[in-house]
Design a protein around this motif. Structure first.
Motif, PDB file in Angstrom:
ATOM      1  N   PHE A 133       1.203  -1.217   0.125  1.00  0.00           N
ATOM      2  CA  PHE A 133      -0.052  -0.016  -0.220  1.00  0.00           C
ATOM      3  C   PHE A 133       0.841   1.630  -0.136  1.00  0.00           C
ATOM      4  O   PHE A 133       1.942   1.138   0.105  1.00  0.00           O
ATOM      5  N   MET A 134       0.358   1.969  -1.108  1.00  0.00           N
ATOM      6  CA  MET A 134       0.767   3.468  -0.441  1.00  0.00           C
ATOM      7  C   MET A 134       0.650   4.733  -0.093  1.00  0.00           C
ATOM      8  O   MET A 134      -0.744   4.315  -0.938  1.00  0.00           O
ATOM      9  N   GLN A 135       1.133   5.422   0.634  1.00  0.00           N
ATOM     10  CA  GLN A 135       0.227   7.121   0.699  1.00  0.00           C
ATOM     11  C   GLN A 135       1.054   7.974   0.147  1.00  0.00           C
ATOM     12  O   GLN A 135       2.719   8.179   0.588  1.00  0.00           O
ATOM     13  N   ALA A 136       0.280   8.809  -0.204  1.00  0.00           N
ATOM     14  CA  ALA A 136       1.143   9.893  -1.029  1.00  0.00           C
ATOM     15  C   ALA A 136       1.246  10.650  -0.524  1.00  0.00           C
ATOM     16  O   ALA A 136      -0.273  11.289  -0.673  1.00  0.00           O
ATOM     17  N   LYS A 137       1.795  12.215  -0.553  1.00  0.00           N
ATOM     18  CA  LYS A 137       1.364  12.760   0.830  1.00  0.00           C
ATOM     19  C   LYS A 137       1.515  14.265  -0.332  1.00  0.00           C
ATOM     20  O   LYS A 137       2.322  14.623  -1.115  1.00  0.00           O
ATOM     21  N   THR A 138       0.823  15.527  -0.697  1.00  0.00           N
ATOM     22  CA  THR A 138       0.678  17.578  -1.038  1.00  0.00           C
ATOM     23  C   THR A 138       0.639  18.203  -0.033  1.00  0.00           C
ATOM     24  O   THR A 138       0.431  17.559   0.967  1.00  0.00           O
ATOM     25  N   TYR A 139       1.552  19.538  -0.215  1.00  0.00           N
ATOM     26  CA  TYR A 139       1.430  20.547   0.640  1.00  0.00           C
ATOM     27  C   TYR A 139       0.949  21.032   0.263  1.00  0.00           C
ATOM     28  O   TYR A 139       1.749  22.523  -0.063  1.00  0.00           O
ATOM     29  N   PHE A 140       0.303  21.588  -1.091  1.00  0.00           N
ATOM     30  CA  PHE A 140      -0.509  22.490  -0.360  1.00  0.00           C
ATOM     31  C   PHE A 140      -0.614  23.587   0.062  1.00  0.00           C
ATOM     32  O   PHE A 140      -1.874  23.479   0.723  1.00  0.00           O
ATOM     33  N   GLY A 141      -0.678  25.298  -0.741  1.00  0.00           N
ATOM     34  CA  GLY A 141      -0.299  25.611   0.746  1.00  0.00           C
ATOM     35  C   GLY A 141       0.559  25.908   1.466  1.00  0.00           C
ATOM     36  O   GLY A 141       0.322  26.520   2.795  1.00  0.00           O
ATOM     37  N   GLY A 142       1.435  25.157   1.581  1.00  0.00           N
ATOM     38  CA  GLY A 142       2.717  25.101   2.923  1.00  0.00           C
ATOM     39  C   GLY A 142       2.649  23.454   2.975  1.00  0.00           C
ATOM     40  O   GLY A 142       1.032  23.739   3.586  1.00  0.00           O
ATOM     41  N   GLY A 143       3.410  22.861   3.963  1.00  0.00           N
ATOM     42  CA  GLY A 143       2.949  21.827   4.712  1.00  0.00           C
ATOM     43  C   GLY A 143       3.070  22.145   6.034  1.00  0.00           C
ATOM     44  O   GLY A 143       2.954  23.193   6.752  1.00  0.00           O
ATOM     45  N   LEU A 144       1.645  21.328   6.712  1.00  0.00           N
ATOM     46  CA  LEU A 144       1.745  21.161   8.497  1.00  0.00           C
ATOM     47  C   LEU A 144       2.941  21.546   8.925  1.00  0.00           C
ATOM     48  O   LEU A 144       2.960  22.421  10.135  1.00  0.00           O
ATOM     49  N   TRP A 145       3.459  20.462   8.816  1.00  0.00           N
ATOM     50  CA  TRP A 145       5.005  20.562   9.036  1.00  0.00           C
ATOM     51  C   TRP A 145       6.086  21.224   9.329  1.00  0.00           C
ATOM     52  O   TRP A 145       7.204  21.391   9.334  1.00  0.00           O
ATOM     53  N   TYR A 146       6.226  20.545   7.584  1.00  0.00           N
ATOM     54  CA  TYR A 146       7.114  20.813   6.521  1.00  0.00           C
ATOM     55  C   TYR A 146       6.512  20.771   5.238  1.00  0.00           C
ATOM     56  O   TYR A 146       5.514  20.430   5.214  1.00  0.00           O
ATOM     57  N   THR A 147       7.050  21.321   4.366  1.00  0.00           N
ATOM     58  CA  THR A 147       6.735  21.034   3.045  1.00  0.00           C
ATOM     59  C   THR A 147       8.252  20.890   2.100  1.00  0.00           C
ATOM     60  O   THR A 147       8.787  20.341   2.162  1.00  0.00           O
ATOM     61  N   LEU A 148       8.039  19.268   1.659  1.00  0.00           N
ATOM     62  CA  LEU A 148       8.596  18.235   0.249  1.00  0.00           C
ATOM     63  C   LEU A 148       8.317  19.114  -0.854  1.00  0.00           C
ATOM     64  O   LEU A 148       6.977  18.883  -1.774  1.00  0.00           O
ATOM     65  N   ASP A 149       9.128  18.777  -1.791  1.00  0.00           N
ATOM     66  CA  ASP A 149       9.395  18.956  -3.189  1.00  0.00           C
ATOM     67  C   ASP A 149       8.902  17.789  -3.660  1.00  0.00           C
ATOM     68  O   ASP A 149       9.826  17.475  -4.317  1.00  0.00           O
ATOM     69  N   LEU A 150       8.282  16.728  -4.147  1.00  0.00           N
ATOM     70  CA  LEU A 150       7.765  15.168  -4.008  1.00  0.00           C
ATOM     71  C   LEU A 150       7.848  15.400  -5.512  1.00  0.00           C
ATOM     72  O   LEU A 150       7.136  15.382  -6.348  1.00  0.00           O
ATOM     73  N   ASP A 151       8.921  14.116  -6.500  1.00  0.00           N
ATOM     74  CA  ASP A 151       8.520  14.598  -7.666  1.00  0.00           C
ATOM     75  C   ASP A 151       8.022  13.153  -8.793  1.00  0.00           C
ATOM     76  O   ASP A 151       8.075  12.440  -8.053  1.00  0.00           O
ATOM     77  N   TYR A 152       6.746  12.700  -8.030  1.00  0.00           N
ATOM     78  CA  TYR A 152       5.690  11.940  -8.621  1.00  0.00           C
ATOM     79  C   TYR A 152       6.602  11.092  -9.591  1.00  0.00           C
ATOM     80  O   TYR A 152       5.103   9.510 -10.244  1.00  0.00           O
ATOM     81  N   ASP A 153       6.581  11.176 -10.714  1.00  0.00           N
ATOM     82  CA  ASP A 153       6.790  11.111 -12.014  1.00  0.00           C
ATOM     83  C   ASP A 153       7.840  10.112 -11.876  1.00  0.00           C
ATOM     84  O   ASP A 153       8.101   8.530 -12.268  1.00  0.00           O
ATOM     85  N   ARG A 154       9.047  10.472 -10.853  1.00  0.00           N
ATOM     86  CA  ARG A 154      10.073   9.185 -10.436  1.00  0.00           C
ATOM     87  C   ARG A 154       9.287   8.302  -9.823  1.00  0.00           C
ATOM     88  O   ARG A 154       9.925   7.491 -10.026  1.00  0.00           O
TER      89      ARG A 154
END
Length: 325
Positions: free
Chosen positions: A264-285
């Protein structure tokens, strides 16, 4: 002819996690230890023509923000309207554990045409206190039974943490790194966690519920920690739950290590800035990594940003559809 464990768990994971249609959308960014145990068939050539089904955790609507604890029924309805294939229930968000309530959730999912595909639970086995570990074992078994009654094939489990941080905010400030209790080390904790999960698996195997051990702080902060535990336990009903947002540095190489055993995979997004941190994740990769590992299961959105969910969640779905279609 006997079926070896690798064949069994590959088939079991694919069957348990179901199927869902996925359509393409726009591209973008969002926000050795032990024996080898491969859950997924290796090689992109073994992938079917469809993309991964995209689900959403009810956590995405709430995010533990005051005043936003939506009823799960509403989360299911909104998820269906937005176009998700499945819903992952956050146990802490459930209003009841009565059969009548569980049946209501099942019916809501049915009439809205979405799967109840996962449940995220919380437990902590990192403790020298045997009674505390037993309470968490009992809690996890209760969650397995709830998932079974709901028809959910997979639950998220954690190792737990040492609890030496004053708060989750402090743990995040320290990048998920935490000092053990005085007089102990992480090496002491691995047998506690392994033994506790083995107790939970006695029920999980009986009920046909797969346990997905997440890279979720504690001993699960690294892929080596997660895989050491999973590889130490001989069960077709234990695999890896890969969370894209819980590796704060160099996530891609770490996801590569976890991918073959991911159920199972959980995928995070952070629109508006993260609650604790923000990651710039390359989902194509990330999608390419998972495809090459043969992963066909659910991608469950965990939106963890500050933006209004009514705008950010559809953007997140578009992002994941584009990458995983």
């Amino acid at each position: 002819m006997s079926i070896d464990r690798r064949q069994f768990i590959g088939g079991a994971a694919a069957a348990a996690l179901g199927a869902g249609a996925a359509v393409g959308a726009e591209n973008g960014r969002g926000g050795k230890v032990g024996k080898s145990k491969s859950v997924n068939a290796k090689g992109a050539g073994l992938m079917s023509g469809r993309g991964n089904p995209i689900a959403i955790s009810t956590y995405s609507f709430w995010r533990f923000k005051e005043g936003l604890k939506l009823p799960i029924e509403q989360c299911i309805e909104e998820a269906a309207e937005m176009g998700f294939d499945g819903v992952e229930i956050l146990h802490m968000q459930m209003e009841s554990e009565k059969t009548s309530y569980l049946n209501k959730l099942k019916k809501t999912a049915l009439v809205n045409g979405v799967d109840l595909c996962g449940m995220s639970t919380h437990q902590g086995f990192v403790s020298p206190d045997e009674e505390k570990r037993q309470r968490n074992i009992d809690h996890t078994i209760k969650c397995i039974e709830l998932a079974y009654e709901l028809g959910i094939p997979c639950i998220r489990i954690n190792t737990g943490t040492w609890g030496t941080s004053e708060s989750f905010d402090e743990l995040m400030e320290n990048r998920g790194i935490e000092e053990p209790l005085e007089g102990y080390t992480d090496e002491d904790a691995f047998p506690w966690v392994i033994g506790s999960i083995e107790e939970c698996l006695k029920v999980a195997e009986k009920r046909g519920v797969v346990l997905g051990l997440e890279n979720h702080w504690g001993l699960g902060r690294t892929p080596e920690g997660v895989l050491r535990i999973v590889n130490a336990i001989d069960s077709e009903y234990l695999g890896v739950l890969t969370d894209t947002g819980n590796f704060l540095e160099d996530p891609y190489d770490k996801i590569v290590k976890m991918a073959p055993q991911t159920v199972f995979m959980q995928a995070k997004t952070y629109f508006g800035g993260g609650l604790w941190y923000t990651l710039d994740l390359d989902y194509d990769r990330i999608a390419k990594i998972m495809k090459e590992s043969g992963y066909k299961g659910y991608i469950s959105l965990e939106f963890e940003g500050q933006a209004d969910y009514k705008e950010a969640i559809p953007k997140s779905l578009e992002l994941l559809r584009g990458a995983f279609s």
